[in-house]
Design a protein around this motif. Structure first.
Motif, PDB file in Angstrom:
ATOM      1  N   PHE A  63      -3.047  -6.822  -3.452  1.00  0.00           N
ATOM      2  CA  PHE A  63      -4.148  -6.850  -3.844  1.00  0.00           C
ATOM      3  C   PHE A  63      -5.530  -6.228  -3.879  1.00  0.00           C
ATOM      4  O   PHE A  63      -5.210  -5.376  -3.546  1.00  0.00           O
ATOM      5  CB  PHE A  63      -3.773  -7.345  -1.707  1.00  0.00           C
ATOM      6  CG  PHE A  63      -5.977  -7.781  -1.389  1.00  0.00           C
ATOM      7  CD1 PHE A  63      -5.957  -9.577  -1.261  1.00  0.00           C
ATOM      8  CD2 PHE A  63      -6.197  -7.032  -0.680  1.00  0.00           C
ATOM      9  CE1 PHE A  63      -6.538  -9.874  -0.468  1.00  0.00           C
ATOM     10  CE2 PHE A  63      -7.285  -7.483  -0.065  1.00  0.00           C
ATOM     11  CZ  PHE A  63      -7.587  -8.963  -0.134  1.00  0.00           C
ATOM     12  N   HIS A  64      -6.182  -6.587  -5.006  1.00  0.00           N
ATOM     13  CA  HIS A  64      -7.268  -5.743  -5.394  1.00  0.00           C
ATOM     14  C   HIS A  64      -6.115  -4.947  -5.943  1.00  0.00           C
ATOM     15  O   HIS A  64      -6.520  -3.396  -6.671  1.00  0.00           O
ATOM     16  CB  HIS A  64      -8.459  -5.139  -4.846  1.00  0.00           C
ATOM     17  CG  HIS A  64      -9.264  -6.174  -4.161  1.00  0.00           C
ATOM     18  ND1 HIS A  64     -10.246  -6.243  -4.988  1.00  0.00           N
ATOM     19  CD2 HIS A  64      -9.322  -6.656  -2.930  1.00  0.00           C
ATOM     20  CE1 HIS A  64     -10.938  -7.249  -4.578  1.00  0.00           C
ATOM     21  NE2 HIS A  64     -10.914  -7.071  -2.741  1.00  0.00           N
ATOM     22  N   GLY A  65      -4.897  -5.266  -6.864  1.00  0.00           N
ATOM     23  CA  GLY A  65      -4.213  -4.502  -7.331  1.00  0.00           C
ATOM     24  C   GLY A  65      -3.717  -3.679  -7.281  1.00  0.00           C
ATOM     25  O   GLY A  65      -2.589  -2.931  -7.330  1.00  0.00           O
ATOM     26  N   GLU A  66      -3.649  -3.196  -5.529  1.00  0.00           N
ATOM     27  CA  GLU A  66      -2.394  -2.590  -5.230  1.00  0.00           C
ATOM     28  C   GLU A  66      -1.708  -3.373  -4.605  1.00  0.00           C
ATOM     29  O   GLU A  66      -1.880  -3.622  -3.610  1.00  0.00           O
ATOM     30  CB  GLU A  66      -3.954  -2.115  -4.182  1.00  0.00           C
ATOM     31  CG  GLU A  66      -2.993  -0.671  -3.315  1.00  0.00           C
ATOM     32  CD  GLU A  66      -3.850   0.419  -2.027  1.00  0.00           C
ATOM     33  OE1 GLU A  66      -4.245   2.101  -1.952  1.00  0.00           O
ATOM     34  OE2 GLU A  66      -4.980  -0.645  -1.613  1.00  0.00           O
ATOM     35  N   ALA A  67      -0.303  -2.639  -4.437  1.00  0.00           N
ATOM     36  CA  ALA A  67       1.034  -2.814  -4.310  1.00  0.00           C
ATOM     37  C   ALA A  67       1.154  -3.191  -2.545  1.00  0.00           C
ATOM     38  O   ALA A  67       1.090  -1.735  -1.725  1.00  0.00           O
ATOM     39  CB  ALA A  67       2.251  -2.378  -5.358  1.00  0.00           C
ATOM     40  N   ILE A  68       0.909  -4.137  -1.282  1.00  0.00           N
ATOM     41  CA  ILE A  68       0.809  -3.779  -0.579  1.00  0.00           C
ATOM     42  C   ILE A  68       1.722  -3.806   0.232  1.00  0.00           C
ATOM     43  O   ILE A  68       1.893  -2.991   1.285  1.00  0.00           O
ATOM     44  CB  ILE A  68       0.304  -5.300   0.771  1.00  0.00           C
ATOM     45  CG1 ILE A  68       1.575  -6.544  -0.338  1.00  0.00           C
ATOM     46  CG2 ILE A  68      -1.515  -5.423   0.251  1.00  0.00           C
ATOM     47  CD1 ILE A  68       1.534  -6.948   1.521  1.00  0.00           C
ATOM     48  N   GLU A  69       3.269  -3.365  -0.281  1.00  0.00           N
ATOM     49  CA  GLU A  69       4.781  -3.073   0.320  1.00  0.00           C
ATOM     50  C   GLU A  69       4.640  -1.858   0.092  1.00  0.00           C
ATOM     51  O   GLU A  69       6.030  -1.277   0.902  1.00  0.00           O
ATOM     52  CB  GLU A  69       6.080  -3.676  -0.906  1.00  0.00           C
ATOM     53  CG  GLU A  69       6.072  -3.570  -2.297  1.00  0.00           C
ATOM     54  CD  GLU A  69       5.079  -4.699  -3.402  1.00  0.00           C
ATOM     55  OE1 GLU A  69       4.428  -5.084  -2.442  1.00  0.00           O
ATOM     56  OE2 GLU A  69       4.924  -4.153  -4.071  1.00  0.00           O
ATOM     57  N   ARG A  70       3.948  -0.842  -0.105  1.00  0.00           N
ATOM     58  CA  ARG A  70       3.813   0.488  -0.234  1.00  0.00           C
ATOM     59  C   ARG A  70       3.075   1.174   0.522  1.00  0.00           C
ATOM     60  O   ARG A  70       3.096   2.049   0.778  1.00  0.00           O
ATOM     61  CB  ARG A  70       3.494   0.918  -1.471  1.00  0.00           C
ATOM     62  CG  ARG A  70       4.624   0.407  -3.140  1.00  0.00           C
ATOM     63  CD  ARG A  70       4.893   1.445  -4.444  1.00  0.00           C
ATOM     64  NE  ARG A  70       5.366   1.008  -4.935  1.00  0.00           N
ATOM     65  CZ  ARG A  70       4.610   0.458  -6.437  1.00  0.00           C
ATOM     66  NH1 ARG A  70       3.177   0.486  -6.143  1.00  0.00           N
ATOM     67  NH2 ARG A  70       5.235  -0.324  -7.318  1.00  0.00           N
ATOM     68  N   LEU A  71       1.831   0.782   0.921  1.00  0.00           N
ATOM     69  CA  LEU A  71       1.202   1.017   2.053  1.00  0.00           C
ATOM     70  C   LEU A  71       1.881   1.262   3.469  1.00  0.00           C
ATOM     71  O   LEU A  71       2.387   0.803   3.902  1.00  0.00           O
ATOM     72  CB  LEU A  71      -0.060  -0.223   2.464  1.00  0.00           C
ATOM     73  CG  LEU A  71      -1.074  -0.187   1.019  1.00  0.00           C
ATOM     74  CD1 LEU A  71      -1.504  -1.929   1.900  1.00  0.00           C
ATOM     75  CD2 LEU A  71      -1.611   0.027   0.342  1.00  0.00           C
ATOM     76  N   ASP A  72       1.741   2.481   4.207  1.00  0.00           N
ATOM     77  CA  ASP A  72       2.141   2.860   5.489  1.00  0.00           C
ATOM     78  C   ASP A  72       0.875   2.392   6.396  1.00  0.00           C
ATOM     79  O   ASP A  72       0.578   1.162   5.794  1.00  0.00           O
ATOM     80  CB  ASP A  72       2.260   4.572   5.300  1.00  0.00           C
ATOM     81  CG  ASP A  72       0.701   4.855   4.375  1.00  0.00           C
ATOM     82  OD1 ASP A  72      -0.009   4.695   4.760  1.00  0.00           O
ATOM     83  OD2 ASP A  72       0.754   6.015   4.547  1.00  0.00           O
ATOM     84  N   GLU A  73       1.355   2.851   7.941  1.00  0.00           N
ATOM     85  CA  GLU A  73       1.062   2.055   8.759  1.00  0.00           C
ATOM     86  C   GLU A  73      -1.042   2.573   8.382  1.00  0.00           C
ATOM     87  O   GLU A  73      -1.836   1.536   8.555  1.00  0.00           O
ATOM     88  CB  GLU A  73       1.052   2.323   9.770  1.00  0.00           C
ATOM     89  CG  GLU A  73       2.134   1.369  10.606  1.00  0.00           C
ATOM     90  CD  GLU A  73       2.134  -0.457  10.735  1.00  0.00           C
ATOM     91  OE1 GLU A  73       0.540  -0.312  10.586  1.00  0.00           O
ATOM     92  OE2 GLU A  73       3.090  -0.868   9.663  1.00  0.00           O
ATOM     93  N   ARG A  74      -1.157   3.526   8.183  1.00  0.00           N
ATOM     94  CA  ARG A  74      -2.246   4.060   8.118  1.00  0.00           C
ATOM     95  C   ARG A  74      -3.511   3.592   6.897  1.00  0.00           C
ATOM     96  O   ARG A  74      -4.825   2.758   7.578  1.00  0.00           O
ATOM     97  CB  ARG A  74      -3.073   5.243   7.896  1.00  0.00           C
ATOM     98  CG  ARG A  74      -4.071   5.609   7.871  1.00  0.00           C
ATOM     99  CD  ARG A  74      -4.318   7.574   7.810  1.00  0.00           C
ATOM    100  NE  ARG A  74      -3.776   7.661   6.573  1.00  0.00           N
ATOM    101  CZ  ARG A  74      -4.708   8.166   4.737  1.00  0.00           C
ATOM    102  NH1 ARG A  74      -4.919   7.543   4.831  1.00  0.00           N
ATOM    103  NH2 ARG A  74      -3.682   8.170   4.050  1.00  0.00           N
TER     104      ARG A  74
END
Ligand code: ATP
Length: 253
Positions: A63-74
């Motif tokens: 999303f906007h170039g950022e891989a969401i599967e790598r995002l932590d909860e914060r």
């Protein structure tokens, strides 16, 4: 750059059911992308993966170039404010114990520390609820009612008011009119089209109803048994080079 990019996504449930197989597509800012396919083809699983309610096995969703599967909860928190979902059944989406105004404010309050509103203003809860009810063309007196005191179409408008309260960039519309009568379906689709334009929203419009998808979307992707089998601009729906499965859907259109 695409707002959303889904690349070679795979998802197999523990039961062994492969729900998504190498799913790839993109969604541009401001567009309504239609996703059509018959029951069980994986549409809702894809929606749940986009919202990170379900984890993917492989591939990537950015999303906007950022891989969401790598995002932590914060880091997921701001993402979840930017992408909202409207479900098929508004009765299940609204807490029966909350008045409409409480349901609307409830979602907003989960994010209000990080919200930067452009289209709505927040000086009081009452005024904020009023603006949102206005936006979805509901009379203000409904604010003090409970969900069971509203029609199906009115309830779906409330879930749309909730979805736009965080001023998202993308709304996943998962069969948003499937539980409504034909008149309410048309009215809700018209409202969604207007909101997309006034609030500069993007939609992933998921439905088994090719007529509704074709009416709403600039581009259409077709899913069959967990795979994307066809992608095209709406005006090419009837063209000869459509995939045989799309032609089958068109023939029962
Ligand atoms: N949690 C789960 N565990 C195992 N299998 C699942 C799970 N959720 C969905 N499935 C299976 O995955 C496949 C895709 O389901 P999904 O709900 O994504 O389909 P759909 O296209 O949204 O269907 P519908 O239009 O009927 O809602 C189906 O075969 C379904 O039975």
């Amino acid at each position: 750059m695409s707002l959303l990019k889904v690349k070679e996504v795979k998802k197999t449930f523990k039961s062994g059911k492969a729900a998504l197989n190498n799913v790839s597509f993109h969604l541009n800012k401001g567009e309504c992308l239609g996703l059509v396919g018959e029951s069980g083809c994986g549409k809702s699983t894809l929606a749940r993966c986009l919202l990170r309610v379900e984890k993917i096995d492989s591939g990537s969703i950015s999303f906007h170039g950022e891989a969401i599967e790598r995002l932590d909860e914060r880091r997921l928190h701001p993402y979840r404010k930017k992408i909202q979902i409207v479900f098929q059944n508004p009765s299940a989406a609204l807490n029966p114990k909350l008045k409409i105004k409480e349901s609307i404010i409830d979602l907003y309050e989960q994010y209000h520390h990080s919200l930067n509103l452009n289209h709505f203003s927040y000086t009081s809860k009452e005024q904020f609820v009023q603006q949102l009810l206005d936006a979805v063309e509901l009379p203000s007196e409904l604010a003090n009612r409970y969900p069971h005191e509203l029609s199906g179409g009115q309830k779906q408008r409330v879930t749309i008011a909730r979805a736009i309260s965080t001023e998202p960039e993308l709304i996943v519309l998962d069969e948003p009119t499937a539980s409504l009568d034909v008149i309410s379906q048309k009215a809700v689709l018209t409202l969604l089209t207007e909101l997309r334009e006034t609030l500069n929203l993007s939609y992933l419009f998921i439905s088994h109803d090719l007529a509704a998808v074709s009416h709403m979307s600039q581009r259409i992707i077709v899913m069959n048994s967990g795979e994307i089998v066809d992608q095209f601009n709406q005006e090419h729906l009837f063209s000869d080079d459509r995939h045989p499965y799309t032609k089958e859907l068109v023939s029962i259109f």
